[in-house]
Write a protein that holds these residues in place. Structure first.
Motif, PDB file in Angstrom:
ATOM      1  N   GLU A  87      22.056   7.086   0.519  1.00  0.00           N
ATOM      2  CA  GLU A  87      21.863   8.458   0.336  1.00  0.00           C
ATOM      3  C   GLU A  87      23.470   8.968   0.359  1.00  0.00           C
ATOM      4  N   TYR A 108      29.073  19.070  -6.504  1.00  0.00           N
ATOM      5  CA  TYR A 108      29.017  19.577  -7.773  1.00  0.00           C
ATOM      6  C   TYR A 108      30.334  20.580  -8.288  1.00  0.00           C
ATOM      7  N   ASN A 133      24.432  18.814  -2.311  1.00  0.00           N
ATOM      8  CA  ASN A 133      23.226  18.288  -2.045  1.00  0.00           C
ATOM      9  C   ASN A 133      23.136  17.093  -1.562  1.00  0.00           C
ATOM     10  N   TYR A 134      22.055  16.622  -0.429  1.00  0.00           N
ATOM     11  CA  TYR A 134      22.060  15.178  -0.005  1.00  0.00           C
ATOM     12  C   TYR A 134      21.166  14.544  -1.136  1.00  0.00           C
ATOM     13  N   GLU A 135      21.469  13.671  -1.616  1.00  0.00           N
ATOM     14  CA  GLU A 135      20.707  12.757  -2.805  1.00  0.00           C
ATOM     15  C   GLU A 135      20.515  11.149  -2.313  1.00  0.00           C
ATOM     16  N   LYS A 136      19.311  10.620  -2.562  1.00  0.00           N
ATOM     17  CA  LYS A 136      19.167   9.222  -2.609  1.00  0.00           C
ATOM     18  C   LYS A 136      19.265   8.593  -3.923  1.00  0.00           C
ATOM     19  N   VAL A 137      20.047   7.508  -3.846  1.00  0.00           N
ATOM     20  CA  VAL A 137      20.198   6.884  -5.345  1.00  0.00           C
ATOM     21  C   VAL A 137      19.711   5.743  -5.385  1.00  0.00           C
TER      22      VAL A 137
END
Length: 79
Positions: free
Chosen positions: A58, A63, A74-78
């Motif tokens: 994560e 941006y 934003n927190y994002e899982k890749v």
């Protein structure tokens, strides 16, 4: 560790100065060292594999607009 309120409005170079180099980059810096019209992020949790499967890493993604200023996070899982 990372707060949207502390990051929005800063340039990419100001963020790097405060938090260090980005762990994930979806662009390259321009001649002024700014990331423009792209996203960069910091790793907040490593990939984990266990008996039930794999959890992707994560990132706290930031941006940047055309001026190299952070306008959204934003927190994002890749995967």
């Amino acid at each position: 560790k990372y707060s949207e309120g502390d990051i929005i409005g800063l340039t990419s170079s100001e963020i790097v100065e405060k938090y260090g180099e980005f762990d994930r980059k979806q662009g390259t810096p321009d001649e002024d060292g700014l990331y423009r019209d792209c996203a960069c992020g910091y790793l907040v949790s490593e990939k984990e594999t266990d008996f039930f499967g794999t959890t992707p890493p994560e990132y706290f993604m930031i941006y940047f607009d055309e001026n190299g200023v952070a306008h959204w996070c934003n927190y994002e899982k890749v995967v």
